[in-house]
Design a protein around this motif. Structure first.
Motif, short mmCIF file in Angstrom:
data_model
loop_
_atom_site.label_atom_id
_atom_site.label_comp_id
_atom_site.label_asym_id
_atom_site.label_seq_id
_atom_site.Cartn_x
_atom_site.Cartn_y
_atom_site.Cartn_z
N UNK A 132 0.92 -1.21 0.00
CA UNK A 132 0.23 0.12 -0.07
C UNK A 132 0.85 1.23 0.12
N UNK A 133 1.80 1.20 0.86
CA UNK A 133 2.85 2.47 0.72
C UNK A 133 3.54 2.78 -0.61
N UNK A 134 3.87 1.56 -1.19
CA UNK A 134 4.53 1.52 -2.34
C UNK A 134 3.56 2.18 -3.31
N UNK A 158 3.85 5.99 -5.68
CA UNK A 158 3.96 5.79 -7.23
C UNK A 158 3.01 6.94 -7.64
N UNK A 159 1.87 7.22 -6.67
CA UNK A 159 0.81 8.22 -7.22
C UNK A 159 1.54 9.63 -6.84
N UNK A 198 3.55 11.27 1.69
CA UNK A 198 4.36 10.90 0.48
C UNK A 198 4.50 12.20 -0.36
N UNK A 199 3.18 12.93 -0.80
CA UNK A 199 3.26 14.06 -1.51
C UNK A 199 4.38 15.34 -1.03
N UNK A 211 -2.32 -4.24 -5.53
CA UNK A 211 -2.57 -4.64 -4.43
C UNK A 211 -3.88 -3.80 -3.77
N UNK A 212 -3.80 -2.49 -4.12
CA UNK A 212 -4.79 -1.65 -3.80
C UNK A 212 -6.04 -2.13 -4.46
N UNK A 213 -6.16 -2.23 -5.50
CA UNK A 213 -7.45 -2.69 -6.23
C UNK A 213 -8.04 -4.04 -5.69
N UNK A 214 -6.82 -5.05 -5.44
CA UNK A 214 -7.55 -6.43 -5.10
C UNK A 214 -8.09 -6.11 -3.72
#
Length: 430
Positions: A77-79, A83-84, A118-119, A222-225
């Motif tokens: 989730x952190x990764x 990415x975003x 993260x941003x 993983x987020x979508x799953x």
């Protein structure tokens, strides 16, 4: 039993929270005393219903917290959040706004903390102070507005749960499509303003994109799953059993959170691993949310109880709200909920109080859809304009500005435009 547990939890937690939260408990006690004095015969029913609302909010919050606990410790989730946050300028706003809605399903307010952090970290690598400030503000605005948009359609948001419960005949399945339209409008307006008003820099000061941390879009899988593991069972239960989406969420989310924790853990160590996380969640994480627990549950109690007590008073006064033009009744929540937020009125309290006073949709000759759209639109706008909401305070802390800066300077024009557009959108469904 649930109501007794809620009373015990509030009694234990109240001495440990700030005075601004304790005020809600004092008001709840005053409301209970007034109910018994004004009408002892009806007090038990009114207060019982209000306590049920508080118990449900407490249970719903705890269920969502299990998912947040699981997601926040997930490296995958952190990764995905990284990415975003590292998308190029041309698609950074849309990535973070849409990602903010997706992560809000999993993390609720934690999506702001994770994506916002993260941003901020991504922007901090920029050596030019002006560029760094501009990038930080735009990225945090995207995350914040994405979270607000999720309030209008997510079955895991309090906005949807409370709004569909106070409007007779409303259900999440029935309002999902128009609610997604509301979210799309809010997201599109934010994107357009970001493009129209982004600061112009001299060619020599335009930052060169750092590609050293590039990743592939597959890190979002993983987020979508995780979302599918939640959405599919919730939808199946909602459709096959007829129970509300909120009750389906209560049944599904803790189970999914537990299963997610066990991924990759050897079979022999699963019981110990799960037990350790349960202990950490119950004895460390939940008590850390004591302020939110007291505020949200008492706001629900006050809104439900006061609304039930005021409804007969309004009827006895001769005020017939059904005689008010439908368009006026529908536009009131869109504008009044954000205005109430300016003086610290929690949206849960406002909607729980205001909803029962509204005539039933069939009395007005409309479907429940526009009424729910109006309530959730006002709730979402309060989420970006009220300096007292958790979302605004989180963004302010991440952006090193005041909550007033976030609510008025960062989101003032955006909110006015959204209020006008969403008002028209609501009326289109009449």
């Amino acid at each position: 039993m649930a109501n007794c547990g809620t009373v015990l939890a509030i009694a234990l937690l109240t001495p440990q929270v700030r005075w601004s939260r304790q005020i809600f408990v004092v008001l709840a006690l005053a409301l209970a005393a007034y109910a018994w004095i004004a009408d002892p015969g009806e007090a038990a029913a009114v207060l019982g219903h209000a306590l049920e609302r508080a118990s449900f909010i407490l249970a719903f919050f705890c269920a969502l917290a299990t998912l947040r606990h699981t997601a926040e410790i997930s490296e995958a989730i952190t990764r995905a959040a990284v990415f975003l946050a590292q998308q190029p300028p041309g698609r950074r706003y849309s990535a973070l706004a849409l990602g903010g809605q997706t992560f809000a399903l999993v993390l609720n307010y934690g999506s702001i903390s994770l994506l916002g952090s993260m941003a901020r970290s991504s922007a901090a690598r920029e050596p030019d102070a002006e560029v760094r400030a501009i990038r930080t503000r735009r990225m945090l605005q995207a995350v914040h507005r994405g979270f607000a948009a999720s309030l209008m359609w997510s079955p895991l948001s309090f906005a949807i749960v409370i709004s569909t419960s106070v409007v007779p005949g409303a259900s999440w399945g029935a309002i999902l499509v128009p609610s997604l339209g509301s979210a799309a409008l809010l997201t599109g307006i934010g994107w357009a303003l970001d493009k129209a008003y982004k600061s112009k820099l001299a060619p020599g000061r335009v930052p060169v994109r750092d590609r050293s941390h590039d990743d592939h879009a597959r890190v979002l899988l993983p987020v979508l799953w995780l979302l599918l593991l939640i959405a599919v069972p919730v939808m199946v239960l909602h459709v096959t059993t007829g129970q509300s989406a909120s009750l389906s969420v209560l049944s599904v989310v803790p189970v999914v959170a537990g299963l997610w924790l066990l991924i990759g853990v050897p079979v022999g160590a699963r019981t110990r691993h799960l037990g350790g996380h349960v202990g950490a969640f119950v004895f460390r994480e939940l008590p850390a949310f004591r302020g939110e627990i007291v505020l949200l549950s008492m706001a629900g109690f006050l809104g439900s109880g006061a609304g039930a007590l005021l409804a007969p008073m309004v009827a006895a006064s001769g005020l017939d709200l059904s005689a008010v033009p439908v368009w006026v009744l529908l536009l009131l929540p869109v504008w009044l909920i954000p205005l109430g937020g300016q003086v610290g009125m929690n949206p849960i309290l406002f909607v729980s109080l205001f909803g029962p006073l509204l005539p039933a949709p069939e009395v007005l000759g409309i479907s429940p859809t526009p009424m729910v759209l109006a309530l959730t639109a006002g709730w979402a706008l309060a989420g970006v304009t009220s300096p007292f909401t958790a979302s605004v305070m989180l963004i302010a802390r991440l952006g090193d500005v005041t909550p007033a800066d976030v609510s008025l300077r960062w989101n003032g024009l955006f909110s006015v435009i959204c209020a006008v557009v969403l008002s028209v959108w609501v009326l289109l469904w009449v």
